[in-house]
Scaffold this motif. Structure first.
Motif, mmCIF file in Angstrom:
data_model
loop_
_atom_site.group_PDB
_atom_site.id
_atom_site.type_symbol
_atom_site.label_atom_id
_atom_site.label_comp_id
_atom_site.label_asym_id
_atom_site.label_seq_id
_atom_site.Cartn_x
_atom_site.Cartn_y
_atom_site.Cartn_z
ATOM 1 N N PHE A 230 14.037 -23.957 -22.636
ATOM 2 C CA PHE A 230 13.440 -25.225 -22.230
ATOM 3 C C PHE A 230 12.879 -25.133 -20.810
ATOM 4 C CE2 PHE A 230 13.941 -29.480 -20.292
ATOM 5 C CZ PHE A 230 13.076 -30.202 -21.093
ATOM 6 N N THR A 245 10.921 -27.247 -28.053
ATOM 7 C CA THR A 245 12.014 -27.914 -27.337
ATOM 8 C C THR A 245 11.484 -28.971 -26.382
ATOM 9 O OG1 THR A 245 11.957 -26.043 -25.813
ATOM 10 C CG2 THR A 245 13.728 -26.060 -27.425
ATOM 11 N N LEU A 248 10.277 -31.925 -28.408
ATOM 12 C CA LEU A 248 11.417 -32.715 -28.883
ATOM 13 C C LEU A 248 11.911 -33.632 -27.772
ATOM 14 C CD1 LEU A 248 13.773 -33.453 -30.768
ATOM 15 C CD2 LEU A 248 14.942 -31.403 -29.959
ATOM 16 N N ASN A 249 12.063 -33.077 -26.585
ATOM 17 C CA ASN A 249 12.536 -33.884 -25.467
ATOM 18 C C ASN A 249 11.559 -35.023 -25.166
ATOM 19 O OD1 ASN A 249 14.472 -34.297 -23.283
ATOM 20 N ND2 ASN A 249 12.770 -33.753 -21.953
#
Lengths: 297, 290
Positions: A230, A245, A248-249
């Protein structure tokens, strides 16, 4: 008489043992529930509708299974201004991980081969320098790396991220191969040299065929690290080149519209699927990489 | 010429990696160290001014929180993960028939990204709809579990999620350690009638000291690098109650445009890591040479 008392104490003893056994399994089962609970909650939530989620029962099964959240997560959820779901970012991660894993494994194999089998003055120093490099917190290289990528014209690009992952993966890949090749008797190299084989020839026809287990361990380790990364992803990407990632965050923390927890969970599962798959299929090698990466120089 | 080439191929193969490590690891560390001694703000400056950035850092209440959070989080995370890992390993070491399956279950979180872990736990710990609402639904109307939004408690949610993620790995390390203990000694102790718990506390666990050490090294390394989990679970909040040095550094570097603070906080992180790792690696490499 004596016989009977003997059997009775024996059965009493074994009853105690059985109780202990049950207690043991009960404890193991409760711990298993602790580890499985978040995955269970993620999966069930992702199949629920938002209305059902609002009634607020985390651990109930969905009354009505719906795939809407999965569809939105894959191709419709907003990651900032873009609303294309995690799909494009999933492919970014694939495009980053595959070449980065391949290159860092190949270079690590060659490095490990040299350090373990072609000892020369300075090879150990090189290895020690690499080993320390494995342990640095990456924060200490973030700022100069950002500038360097800018200078190289790679800032915010996928090749830039591949480059970063290769460089900071080399320490571990070299370590893995070195530790593996060090256990291969050096007589093998010597004999091949006597037969007239050169450096690359020996690597290609003697060492590489022996290397399958360590290649699997290294590939799995690197893939998991890079896919799950990340810090580099958020520091060195821009809109459009972010790995999954980061996407998604962004979905989870996007403040626009109503919070769609089912979409968050579906997106999280999608982001986790590749590494989970690798773990389930090749768990043995995954664990071996973890323990090898954690101990021994 | 070809002879020279032949003799030096190994060195030539190693050379690019050597240069890369020198530049991208050691050169970059030197750059960061240098910049941490300057007045750099939005852009780096290269005139050395002494320790002003470190003075600013330790005068900053936000860094103060981040740095003490590291020790609270690190201590709880390492101690609990080690205890839990050891318990799990001992439980699993009792000839469990389904050991393989159970091990798989305990260890799978390690394959997940911290962002995924953070997302899952953020949802579970959601005060309005998560665990709290569920337990209230069971009839416990006054049950509150609002750690995620409580500045005094939020750091413990990160501890919980981090332990969930990493304790299975500690278990795997310890289990390998338990299996490597000489079975003859254990058998002899059992023949002598020494109770099982004494066998563990007096024989097995003391012989695993090196494994405790490597588990400690790995966990402390994980703790110092913790960044993704905080970002995904709390975003460093409420306020900056759950900031860690890693998130502080990132905020200074990429959102506050304070390169001097970013560099000096990164240097402190590196010093903490090296204070733990260098003695360990040194003794490892030394014992190899002996």
């Amino acid at each position: 008489m004596t016989d009977m008392s003997y059997t009775s104490t024996r059965s009493g003893n074994s009853a105690g043992k059985i109780a202990l056994r049950w207690g043991l399994y009960l404890m193991l089962g409760l711990f298993a529930l602790f580890y499985l609970m978040p995955l269970f909650v993620m999966v069930t939530t992702s199949f629920k509708s938002l209305e059902e989620i609002r009634t607020g029962d985390l651990i109930s099964l969905p009354r009505e299974v719906t795939l809407d959240a999965w569809r939105t997560a894959w191709s419709g959820a907003c990651t900032g201004i873009q609303c294309e779901g995690v799909r494009p970012f999933f492919w970014n991660s694939v495009q980053i991980a595959i070449p980065a894993v391949f290159i860092s494994t190949l270079i690590g194999a060659l490095n490990g081969y040299v350090v373990a089998q072609w000892r020369f003055k300075g090879a150990n120093l090189f290895f020690a320098l690499m080993l320390f490099g494995c342990f640095i917190p990456f924060q200490v290289v973030l700022l100069p790396m950002a500038r360097m990528l800018g200078l190289m014209g790679l800032a915010g690009t996928i090749p830039g991220l591949i480059f970063v992952h290769v460089i900071y993966g080399l320490g571990f890949t070299t370590l893995f191969f070195r530790n593996y090749y060090v256990s291969i008797p050096s007589e093998l190299t010597k004999a091949a040299k006597v037969d007239g084989a050169g450096f690359f020839r020996i690597f290609w026809s003697v060492f590489l065929p022996l290397s399958l287990p360590i290649i699997v361990v290294t590939v799995i380790w690197q893939f998991t690290q890079i896919w799950n990364d990340f810090l580099f992803g958020i520091s060195f990407s821009q809109a459009g080149t972010q790995p999954v990632t980061v996407a998604l965050n962004n979905i989870v923390n996007s403040t626009t519209g109503i919070k769609a927890y089912n979409v968050d969970m579906a997106a999280a599962i999608i982001a986790a699927l590749p590494t989970l798959f690798v773990y389930v299929v090749a768990g043995k090698y995954f664990v071996r990489g973890l323990t090898a990466g954690s101990v021994k120089g | 010429m070809t002879k020279w080439l032949e003799e030096n191929t190994p060195k030539l193969v190693l050379a690019p990696s050597f240069v890369i490590v020198l530049i991208f690891v050691y050169g970059f560390i030197a750059w960061t160290a240098w910049v941490s001694l300057t007045r750099s703000r939005l852009l780096p400056k290269y005139e050395i001014e002494g320790f002003i950035q470190y003075d600013r850092l330790f005068a900053s209440p936000r860094w103060d929180t981040a740095f003490s959070n590291l020790f609270v989080f690190g201590f709880l995370f390492i101690v609990i993960a080690m205890i839990l890992g050891l318990i799990l390993a001992i439980l699993l070491d009792q000839n469990i028939r389904t050991e393989g399956a159970i091990r798989t279950i305990y260890l799978y979180p390690m394959a997940l990204s911290m962002i995924v872990t953070g997302t899952a736990w953020k949802w579970i710990l959601n005060p309005g709809l998560g665990l709290e609402a569920t337990v209230r639904g069971w009839g416990f109307e006054n049950f509150t579990f609002d750690w995620l939004v409580n500045p005094d408690m939020a750091i413990y949610t990160i501890v919980i999620a981090a332990i969930w993620q990493s304790s299975g790995f500690v278990m795997a390390l310890f289990l390998a350690g338990l299996r490597s203990v000489d079975q003859e000694i254990i058998k002899a102790a059992q023949v002598d009638g020494i109770p099982t718990w004494r066998v563990y506390t007096a024989i097995i666990i003391p012989s695993m000291a090196p494994i405790f050490l490597s588990a400690f090294i790995v966990l402390s390394h994980l703790a110092i690098k913790s960044f993704d989990l905080v970002i995904a679970l709390t975003g460093g909040g409420p306020g900056y109650a759950t900031d860690l040095p890693a998130t502080y550094m990132y905020a200074m570097a990429f959102s506050r445009g304070d390169i001097g603070q970013a560099a000096s906080s990164a240097m402190i992180m590196m010093m903490v890591v090296f204070a733990i790792v260098v003695p360990y690696l040194y003794s490892e490499l030394r014992s190899k040479d002996d």
